[in-house]
Motif scaffolding. Sequence first.
Motif, short mmCIF file in Angstrom:
data_model
loop_
_atom_site.label_atom_id
_atom_site.label_comp_id
_atom_site.label_asym_id
_atom_site.label_seq_id
_atom_site.Cartn_x
_atom_site.Cartn_y
_atom_site.Cartn_z
N THR A 214 0.79 -1.28 -0.08
CA THR A 214 -0.23 0.12 -0.03
C THR A 214 0.86 1.15 0.06
O THR A 214 0.56 1.99 -0.58
N LEU A 215 1.81 1.31 0.90
CA LEU A 215 2.74 2.50 1.04
C LEU A 215 3.56 2.73 -0.41
O LEU A 215 3.74 3.81 -0.88
N SER A 216 3.99 1.60 -0.84
CA SER A 216 4.65 1.66 -2.17
C SER A 216 3.64 2.20 -3.29
O SER A 216 4.10 3.13 -4.11
N ALA A 217 2.65 1.74 -3.35
CA ALA A 217 1.48 2.14 -4.46
C ALA A 217 1.09 3.79 -4.18
O ALA A 217 1.44 4.47 -5.22
N LEU A 218 1.26 4.15 -2.98
CA LEU A 218 0.96 5.49 -2.59
C LEU A 218 2.24 6.68 -2.77
O LEU A 218 1.76 7.53 -3.47
N ILE A 219 3.51 6.03 -2.60
CA ILE A 219 4.59 6.80 -3.19
C ILE A 219 4.70 6.84 -4.45
O ILE A 219 5.16 8.07 -5.00
N ALA A 220 4.40 5.68 -5.18
CA ALA A 220 4.40 5.77 -6.59
C ALA A 220 3.57 6.61 -7.13
O ALA A 220 3.84 7.51 -8.21
N VAL A 221 2.16 6.82 -6.73
CA VAL A 221 1.50 7.93 -7.04
C VAL A 221 2.07 9.30 -6.79
O VAL A 221 1.88 10.29 -7.74
N PHE A 235 0.31 9.29 0.85
CA PHE A 235 1.01 8.36 1.65
C PHE A 235 1.19 8.92 3.08
O PHE A 235 1.82 8.04 3.82
N ALA A 236 1.31 9.98 3.25
CA ALA A 236 1.66 10.51 4.62
C ALA A 236 0.49 10.25 5.61
O ALA A 236 0.72 10.02 6.70
N PHE A 237 -0.70 10.42 5.05
CA PHE A 237 -1.86 9.99 6.03
C PHE A 237 -1.76 8.56 6.39
O PHE A 237 -2.02 8.12 7.32
#
Length: 416
Positions: A214-221, A235-237
Amino acid sequence: MATEHSPPVKTGFLNRIESVRGLAALCVAIAHTLGYLAINPGLGHGLLDQASMGDVALKIVTGFLNGETAVIVFFVISGVVIGRSLDSRRNGQGAGGDFVPFMIRRVLRLYPAHIAATLGILGLAFVFFVGRAPIDFTAYPGSYPAISADAARWLNGRASSPLKWHSLAANFAMASWTMNLVVWSLYAEVCAAPFLPVFHRLARKANGWLDLATLSALIAVTVFAWEHLWSRYLFAFYLGMMVETRGLAWARLLERWLGGSRLAVALAYVLMMLPNTFSAHRSPAVILAEAAGAFTIISLIVASEGREPFRSLERPLMRWNGRLSYSFYLWHFFIMTIAVRALYARLPADAMRQFEIPIIVATAAITVAVALGIAQLSYKWIEMPSVALGRRLASQWIRFAKGWRQSKPAAEARPA
């Protein structure tokens, strides 16, 4: 990373985190004042590009009091606080974590104080900006308004003049921030709100692989859709949601390694602020480093609840400042704008440069005091009633939803 059982849920209010939010809001206020009043053309460049030791010192101060970094701290804190709120509602009554009640509470938490502040800002703009002659900021070389055309237009009241109905509606909806520049961060909060219940469910599974994915996907976004503000900080949330499941263990590990939480917080703060100090641009790498530092600091402070480290954060004055942080954040920037414009309109460039530090300190102190006074009124008469209304409406929705679900089987069982 093996699948783990969900950790025991912790509920209750985090007094120390409330105080940290207030300190972050003060950091934003000081950063804004420094940015608009410092006569230093190098502030927009990295630390190694400064022309003199005095400029280096000022860059370090502004770097370690960076307002946008403080906003990252806000986002991580929102993840922590909202996650614990959803925990308590999930434990108390299962329907309490439904999407609709959550959004009702969130909308009534964010919008009423914002709308009131926008109306107040419109009134102040009419008094202090309408009909005033524009200032020629080229007479103040090295100042932010002399370097930035946007800053000059803002201080001259041109950002929202002439006022248009569609612009007014967009500002009230937090879809635009031409009337109050800090609202960009509230726009990010509003855009993140629909995702937060999902983030909560994912984070509370305490599955290492799921968190990583999940974190990797949000950082990629964040990296590949950098131009889209609505998704840049999601990703910060999620990092904030992970404080209860990952952050506390990380905090205990750092305490053992470094021999205490105070040193760990100090190091995390330095590492959080250094990328922005050395870099001339806020790139995704800078944002990620800041978020990692914010996650570490917040985890250490949450882990300290009930223990001696950081007990000063529980002092009444600190908590009072934290309670007012949202309304203070909404009001201070425009109050500061009025004061800064008055200084540029009345003081010559030589005086601004000669008394730069006393002017900055006095302006910050006065505008912070005024904004806190307004924030106290906003908190008492707008924030508290609107939060209470949100809770009542959410409870009514939950009762309605339960009644509808219970009546549906009975209606289906009734013979035709």
